[in-house]
Write an enzyme that holds these catalytic residues in place. Structure first.
Site, PDB file in Angstrom:
ATOM      1  N   ARG A  51       0.839  -1.371   0.098  1.00  0.00           N
ATOM      2  CA  ARG A  51       0.008  -0.180   0.034  1.00  0.00           C
ATOM      3  C   ARG A  51       0.655   1.270   0.081  1.00  0.00           C
ATOM      4  O   ARG A  51       0.660   2.116  -0.881  1.00  0.00           O
ATOM      5  CB  ARG A  51      -0.861   0.105   1.396  1.00  0.00           C
ATOM      6  CG  ARG A  51      -2.139  -0.544   0.948  1.00  0.00           C
ATOM      7  CD  ARG A  51      -2.729  -1.335   2.322  1.00  0.00           C
ATOM      8  NE  ARG A  51      -1.873  -2.331   2.562  1.00  0.00           N
ATOM      9  CZ  ARG A  51      -1.802  -3.581   2.452  1.00  0.00           C
ATOM     10  NH1 ARG A  51      -2.885  -3.885   1.504  1.00  0.00           N
ATOM     11  NH2 ARG A  51      -0.872  -4.289   2.739  1.00  0.00           N
ATOM     12  N   THR A  52       1.754   1.241   0.839  1.00  0.00           N
ATOM     13  CA  THR A  52       2.477   2.610   1.049  1.00  0.00           C
ATOM     14  C   THR A  52       3.207   2.976  -0.272  1.00  0.00           C
ATOM     15  O   THR A  52       3.180   4.051  -0.741  1.00  0.00           O
ATOM     16  CB  THR A  52       3.425   2.610   2.336  1.00  0.00           C
ATOM     17  OG1 THR A  52       2.805   2.082   3.466  1.00  0.00           O
ATOM     18  CG2 THR A  52       3.780   4.004   2.750  1.00  0.00           C
ATOM     19  N   LYS A  80      25.459  -3.539  -0.468  1.00  0.00           N
ATOM     20  CA  LYS A  80      26.805  -3.827  -0.596  1.00  0.00           C
ATOM     21  C   LYS A  80      27.597  -3.005   0.636  1.00  0.00           C
ATOM     22  O   LYS A  80      28.761  -2.873   0.714  1.00  0.00           O
ATOM     23  CB  LYS A  80      27.541  -2.848  -1.635  1.00  0.00           C
ATOM     24  CG  LYS A  80      27.042  -3.718  -3.107  1.00  0.00           C
ATOM     25  CD  LYS A  80      27.502  -2.565  -4.289  1.00  0.00           C
ATOM     26  CE  LYS A  80      26.625  -2.787  -5.464  1.00  0.00           C
ATOM     27  NZ  LYS A  80      26.588  -1.779  -6.423  1.00  0.00           N
ATOM     28  N   ARG A 101      11.072   3.803   3.694  1.00  0.00           N
ATOM     29  CA  ARG A 101      10.547   2.938   4.691  1.00  0.00           C
ATOM     30  C   ARG A 101      11.870   2.201   5.081  1.00  0.00           C
ATOM     31  O   ARG A 101      12.679   1.844   4.220  1.00  0.00           O
ATOM     32  CB  ARG A 101       9.741   1.992   4.191  1.00  0.00           C
ATOM     33  CG  ARG A 101       9.281   0.693   5.164  1.00  0.00           C
ATOM     34  CD  ARG A 101       8.163  -0.052   4.494  1.00  0.00           C
ATOM     35  NE  ARG A 101       7.035   0.696   4.975  1.00  0.00           N
ATOM     36  CZ  ARG A 101       5.786   0.076   4.868  1.00  0.00           C
ATOM     37  NH1 ARG A 101       5.598  -1.182   4.463  1.00  0.00           N
ATOM     38  NH2 ARG A 101       4.591   0.967   5.183  1.00  0.00           N
ATOM     39  N   HIS A 129       4.648   5.827  11.490  1.00  0.00           N
ATOM     40  CA  HIS A 129       4.157   5.508  10.256  1.00  0.00           C
ATOM     41  C   HIS A 129       3.226   6.693   9.986  1.00  0.00           C
ATOM     42  O   HIS A 129       1.892   6.625   9.987  1.00  0.00           O
ATOM     43  CB  HIS A 129       3.567   4.270  10.222  1.00  0.00           C
ATOM     44  CG  HIS A 129       3.329   3.867   8.597  1.00  0.00           C
ATOM     45  ND1 HIS A 129       3.471   4.647   7.533  1.00  0.00           N
ATOM     46  CD2 HIS A 129       2.956   2.684   8.123  1.00  0.00           C
ATOM     47  CE1 HIS A 129       3.076   4.081   6.579  1.00  0.00           C
ATOM     48  NE2 HIS A 129       2.759   2.723   6.840  1.00  0.00           N
TER      49      HIS A 129
HETATM   50  N1   CP Z   1      -0.460   0.008   5.594  1.00  0.00           N
HETATM   51  C1   CP Z   1       0.792  -0.053   5.401  1.00  0.00           C
HETATM   52  O1   CP Z   1       1.722   0.219   5.691  1.00  0.00           O
HETATM   53  O2   CP Z   1       0.781  -1.350   4.316  1.00  0.00           O
HETATM   54  P1   CP Z   1       2.106  -1.841   3.655  1.00  0.00           P
HETATM   55  O3   CP Z   1       2.991  -2.499   4.511  1.00  0.00           O
HETATM   56  O4   CP Z   1       1.409  -2.575   2.427  1.00  0.00           O
HETATM   57  O5   CP Z   1       2.758  -0.688   2.966  1.00  0.00           O
END
Ligand code: CP
Length: 304
Positions: A51-52, A80, A101, A129
């Site tokens: 999603r993100t 590396k 991320r 998040h």
């Molecule tokens: N909600 C969320 O962060 O989903 P993903 O891990 O799929 O990005």
């Protein structure tokens, strides 16, 4: 240049403005189709995502911009031994904004100190998040009409669930909020959140293991996945993973206008039979995430 590492990096007024922009994008998508023409977003994902990452990418494409990036650490020179700082200094030469991320808490903060373009934290370990919280806030706004006087049940892995930590931070700024923290003893909310956010701001909260007993009180039920990737011991994960499974019968005592939310991905926490219930909002959250990320990208790039 401004980065977003924590949801509290945005004031409540700025969140209101982002929500207003997202609602306008929903109503008038064509108006925004070229807002980021010739701009590039880099998505640097050192940890898996559906999603993100894809919603950031869809957001940039819908704004007329372009996207570069990688979807796993082993597809980049991190494999590396390159540092996060050197990675973002490099990517700053190619992109106008970075969504990152990383499995290590604090990595996006370190990145923001080295980068010469805005960094957006797209999830750091079990910490924060913030853009999931923006998706959650737009969903709450659209379902409930505002943020005050809500009783919010947070259920599942409250220890490692970074979306829960960011949502508590965000909702603690509104009036009349009550949290019901529903989890196994081992997965309780960390003390640093209880002490530094809830107690410090005099927010009403209770801790319980009882989902069914809490149900009639709730305006929002925010289910979460037990975060397998954060456990040191697989046996502990297996013992705890199915602590809470929401099924239609468990919603019998719930309010008619309850909003059932989940940041997704789900494993077993919500039965697919709940998906047809009008109170299920988790796929609306997914779509709302794209609109809020569009609004945030425009804000950080200084696009009117
Ligand atoms: N909600 C969320 O962060 O989903 P993903 O891990 O799929 O990005």
């Amino acid at each position: 240049m401004r980065s977003i590492i924590d949801i509290l990096d945005l004031s409540t007024q700025e969140i209101d403005e982002l929500i207003a922009t997202a609602c306008d994008i929903i109503d008038n998508p064509d108006k925004y189709a070229e807002k980021c023409k010739r701009k590039k977003l880099a998505t640097l994902f050192f940890e898996p995502s559906t999603r993100t990452r894809l919603s950031f990418e869809a957001a940039m494409y819908e704004l007329g911009g372009n996207v570069i990036g990688f979807s796993a650490a082993n597809n980049s020179s991190a494999a590396k031994g390159e540092s996060v700082s050197d990675t973002v200094k490099t990517v700053s030469c190619y992109a106008d904004i970075i969504a990152m991320r990383h499995p290590k808490e604090g990595a996006p903060m370190v990145a923001s100190m080295a980068a010469s373009v805005p960094i957006i934290n797209a999830g750091d370990g079990g910490h924060n998040h913030p853009t999931q919280t923006l998706a959650d806030l737009l969903t709450i706004y659209r379902e409930k009409g505002g943020f005050d006087n809500l009783t919010i049940g947070l259920c599942g892995d409250l220890k490692f669930g970074r979306t829960v930590h960011s949502l508590i931070n965000a909702m603690s700024r509104y009036k009349g909020i009550k949290f019901i923290l529903i989890s196994p003893e081992e997965l309780k909310l960390p003390d640093y959140v209880t002490n530094n956010v809830l107690r410090k701001n005099n927010i009403s909260y209770t801790e319980t293991t009882d989902l069914l007993g809490s149900m009639p009180e709730l305006d929002i039920l925010y289910m979460t996945r037990v975060q397998r990737e954060r456990f040191f011991n697989e046996q502990d994960y297996i013992r705890l993973k199915d602590s809470y499974i929401l099924t239609p019968d468990k919603l019998e005592t719930a309010k008619e206008d309850l909003a059932v939310m989940h940041p997704l991905p789900r494993v077993n926490e919500i039965s697919v039979a709940v998906d047809n219930d009008k109170r299920a909002c988790y796929f609306k959250q997914v779509l709302n995430g794209k609109y809020m990320r569009m609004a945030l990208i425009m804000k950080l790039l200084g696009v009117e």
